[in-house]
Design a protein around this motif. Structure first.
Motif, short mmCIF file in Angstrom:
data_model
loop_
_atom_site.label_atom_id
_atom_site.label_comp_id
_atom_site.label_asym_id
_atom_site.label_seq_id
_atom_site.Cartn_x
_atom_site.Cartn_y
_atom_site.Cartn_z
N THR A 63 0.74 -1.24 0.06
CA THR A 63 0.21 -0.08 -0.01
C THR A 63 0.86 1.18 -0.04
OG1 THR A 63 -0.29 -0.32 2.43
CG2 THR A 63 -2.03 -1.24 1.10
N ALA A 64 2.03 1.20 0.37
CA ALA A 64 2.90 2.44 0.56
C ALA A 64 3.69 2.67 -0.81
CB ALA A 64 4.01 2.17 1.74
N VAL A 65 3.71 1.82 -1.77
CA VAL A 65 4.43 2.01 -3.02
C VAL A 65 3.36 2.24 -4.10
CG1 VAL A 65 6.22 0.52 -2.18
CG2 VAL A 65 4.29 -0.59 -3.75
N ALA A 66 3.92 2.89 -5.13
CA ALA A 66 3.30 3.32 -6.36
C ALA A 66 2.72 1.99 -7.09
CB ALA A 66 4.09 4.03 -7.25
N ASP A 67 1.69 2.29 -7.92
CA ASP A 67 1.15 0.95 -8.45
C ASP A 67 2.27 0.05 -9.61
OD1 ASP A 67 -1.14 1.42 -7.26
OD2 ASP A 67 -2.47 2.35 -8.86
N ASP A 68 2.97 0.99 -10.05
CA ASP A 68 3.87 0.33 -11.11
C ASP A 68 5.05 -0.34 -10.26
OD1 ASP A 68 4.91 2.97 -10.34
OD2 ASP A 68 6.24 3.05 -11.90
#
Length: 85
Positions: free
Chosen positions: A27-32
């Motif tokens: 949840t803390a990282v960008a989708d890519d």
């Protein structure tokens, strides 16, 4: 574990190869970047004959080979409880 960027992927692999189930909270990282983690995890579980289960849209449980699915249900409950405030 809650990775902050893709460099944390080595910890996922290390714990998994040691036979430790990994709850990967993306949840803390960008989708890519989250997609890169999922791709890595998919390769890891195929190569190590493990299993992966989606607990929520960006949270995954990686189970090393030999762990029963019944254990996965208990871990899912624990992971969900730990996410609650």
């Amino acid at each position: 574990m809650r990775p902050r960027d893709y460099s944390d992927v080595r910890h996922v692999g290390q714990y998994f190869r040691e036979g430790i189930p990994v709850v990967m909270d993306l949840t803390a990282v960008a989708d890519d970047e989250a997609e890169q983690f999922v791709d890595f995890a998919a390769g890891l579980i195929c190569g190590q004959r493990g299993d992966m289960e989606r607990l929520s849209p960006k949270v995954f449980l990686l189970l090393p080979s030999g762990l029963a699915k019944s254990n996965a249900a208990a871990m899912k409950v624990e992971a969900t409880a730990s996410e609650s405030p």
